[in-house]
Design a protein around this motif. Structure first.
Motif, PDB file in Angstrom:
ATOM      1  N   HIS A  77      26.538  30.302   4.672  1.00 37.04           N
ATOM      2  CA  HIS A  77      26.332  30.697   6.074  1.00 37.04           C
ATOM      3  C   HIS A  77      27.611  30.574   6.890  1.00 37.04           C
ATOM      4  O   HIS A  77      27.866  31.372   7.780  1.00 37.04           O
ATOM      5  CB  HIS A  77      25.201  29.875   6.698  1.00 37.04           C
ATOM      6  N   HIS A  84      21.468  33.650  -0.617  1.00 33.38           N
ATOM      7  CA  HIS A  84      21.064  34.218  -1.909  1.00 33.38           C
ATOM      8  C   HIS A  84      21.669  35.612  -2.060  1.00 33.38           C
ATOM      9  O   HIS A  84      21.414  36.485  -1.227  1.00 33.38           O
ATOM     10  CB  HIS A  84      19.536  34.318  -2.013  1.00 33.38           C
ATOM     11  N   ARG A 111      10.101  40.105  -1.643  1.00 38.22           N
ATOM     12  CA  ARG A 111       9.018  39.781  -2.592  1.00 38.22           C
ATOM     13  C   ARG A 111       8.512  38.337  -2.441  1.00 38.22           C
ATOM     14  O   ARG A 111       7.334  38.052  -2.628  1.00 38.22           O
ATOM     15  CB  ARG A 111       9.373  40.140  -4.032  1.00 38.22           C
ATOM     16  N   GLY A 136      14.505  28.200   9.449  1.00 44.94           N
ATOM     17  CA  GLY A 136      14.638  29.399  10.284  1.00 44.94           C
ATOM     18  C   GLY A 136      15.612  30.416   9.719  1.00 44.94           C
ATOM     19  O   GLY A 136      16.250  31.148  10.462  1.00 44.94           O
ATOM     20  N   VAL A 138      16.450  33.333   6.268  1.00 37.24           N
ATOM     21  CA  VAL A 138      15.945  34.629   5.794  1.00 37.24           C
ATOM     22  C   VAL A 138      14.450  34.553   5.488  1.00 37.24           C
ATOM     23  O   VAL A 138      13.659  35.418   5.883  1.00 37.24           O
ATOM     24  CB  VAL A 138      16.730  35.057   4.527  1.00 37.24           C
ATOM     25  N   GLN A 139      14.039  33.511   4.766  1.00 35.34           N
ATOM     26  CA  GLN A 139      12.624  33.426   4.393  1.00 35.34           C
ATOM     27  C   GLN A 139      11.707  33.193   5.593  1.00 35.34           C
ATOM     28  O   GLN A 139      10.564  33.640   5.600  1.00 35.34           O
ATOM     29  CB  GLN A 139      12.404  32.350   3.312  1.00 35.34           C
ATOM     30  N   GLU A 165      18.942  26.222  16.606  1.00 27.81           N
ATOM     31  CA  GLU A 165      18.589  27.233  15.591  1.00 27.81           C
ATOM     32  C   GLU A 165      17.157  27.728  15.808  1.00 27.81           C
ATOM     33  O   GLU A 165      16.878  28.927  15.723  1.00 27.81           O
ATOM     34  CB  GLU A 165      18.766  26.668  14.167  1.00 27.81           C
ATOM     35  N   SER A 298       5.253  27.889  -4.512  1.00 24.80           N
ATOM     36  CA  SER A 298       5.941  29.098  -4.984  1.00 24.80           C
ATOM     37  C   SER A 298       7.282  28.747  -5.619  1.00 24.80           C
ATOM     38  O   SER A 298       8.135  28.129  -4.974  1.00 24.80           O
ATOM     39  CB  SER A 298       6.167  30.030  -3.785  1.00 24.80           C
TER      40      SER A 298
END
Ligand SMILES: NC(=O)c1ccc[n+]([C@@H]2O[C@H](COP(=O)([O-])OP(=O)(O)OC[C@H]3O[C@@H](n4cnc5c(N)ncnc54)[C@H](O)[C@@H]3O)[C@@H](O)[C@H]2O)c1
Length: 315
Positions: A77, A84, A111, A136, A138-139, A165, A298
């Motif tokens: 970042h 990723h 996905r 907070g 991308v996901q 953030e 997950s």
């Protein structure tokens, strides 16, 4: 042979979240029918906070095989890059030819949240209105997009390591979701305590979600801790949840949220009540009572990536 390459921009314009939720439903239905299998990924440490992963999959339903190659560099970042970065390559099962390569950063982003939305749709209470994001990045953005497609969310609370953030996240998204109230929280308990759906989307190696804060009836998508050494949920949270995984082998080998409490003796292997394939196919009931706390753990599976790439290359 001319190589077909699908860029991040092309993936983002073709693979909308609703379509991806449908593709992920196909993946887990195929698992339930014995037409899909998963191999564990290989993960190589590159340096502190940096790993390189290889995720291979064979997809009989699409007559392809393939792999995702991905780096997860949590230091990125500072350079203005996503944490990723990767590609997904797809080969023909018939003659082994490379069919094409897709940007894997965008596929991973979409996905992962699509799978959480599928799990949420099968596990969360229908009357879920308040959603919490822990993290907070991308996901978090993708989970906002995905979960709002499966539940009528009216309020989003968010906690990040800094309040600034969380505030930035709310500012960035409130115009796109005018019917949702966004609440940045200075402490995580405030973000969690009234939430019907909680998404943990951080690379933390110590718990950020504590069972004592989680209200009866909540559903948790535990997404960030996909390595043995990482965990986002404390032991109490795991103990009080009805636990479902994306894949048994992945959960037992890669999920710190599950492995730490198991090693402490707080749970046994029987604590995993099913995988998403069993839930999606109706073989296992995730939520038995309104007061149940359900948790979807997950890890992320290679077949999710290769199915998306195979679909994209056909468009
Ligand atoms: N399960 C899956 O399939 C899957 C797929 C993709 C990413 N992930 C994981 O999800 C997590 C989030 O991914 P992302 O792409 O949103 O990452 P990101 O780098 O874009 O965002 C990470 C967020 O976590 C916060 N954060 C960083 N360190 C933290 C800590 N120690 N405690 C609490 N918060 C912290 C950051 O401030 C940021 O808000 C990562 O751990 C990633 O490996 C899982």
């Amino acid at each position: 042979m001319e190589l077909k390459y699908m860029t991040e921009k092309e993936v983002n314009s073709l693979l909308d979240m609703k379509t991806c939720i449908g593709l992920m439903n196909n993946v887990f239905t195929a698992f339930a029918e014995g037409k899909m299998e998963n191999k564990l990924r290989s993960v190589f440490p590159v340096d502190a906070g940096k790993v390189f992963g290889i995720m291979p999959a064979i997809i009989p339903t699409e007559d392809v095989c393939g792999a995702k190659l991905i780096t997860a560099f949590h230091t990125n970042h500072a350079k203005g890059l996503p944490s990723h970065l990767g590609i997904v390559a797809v080969f023909s099962n018939d003659d082994g030819q490379l069919q094409g390569i897709c940007d894997g950063t965008s596929i991973t982003a979409i996905r992962t949240a699509a799978v959480s939305a599928l799990a949420t749709d099968h596990m969360a209470r229908k009357d879920s209105r308040i959603m919490c994001l822990i993290g907070g990045g991308v996901q978090a953005t993708m989970h906002l997009k995905a979960i709002t497609l499966v539940r009528d969310i009216k309020k989003v609370t968010i906690w990040c390591p800094t309040l600034a953030e969380s505030e930035r996240f709310c500012e960035k998204h409130k115009a796109e979701y005018p019917d949702i109230e966004f609440v940045p929280c200075a402490n995580c308990e405030d973000a969690v305590k009234d939430a019907d759906i909680i998404n943990t989307v951080t690379p933390s190696s110590v718990p950020v979600l504590f069972g004592a804060w989680v209200k009866e009836g909540a559903h948790i998508n535990a997404v960030g801790a996909c390595a043995k050494a990482n965990r986002e949920l404390d032991t109490e949270c795991m103990v009080k949840s009805r636990l479902f995984c994306d894949n048994y082998d992945s959960c037992k080998n890669e999920a710190g949220d599950y492995i730490f409490p198991l090693e402490e003796g707080a749970i046994t292997e029987a604590h995993i009540l099913g995988d998403l394939a069993q839930v999606v196919s109706g073989k296992v009931t995730a939520r038995e009572k309104d007061s149940d706390i359900t948790c979807f753990e997950s890890q992320g599976l290679a077949c999710e990536d290769v199915v998306c790439a195979a679909w994209l290359l056909k468009q």
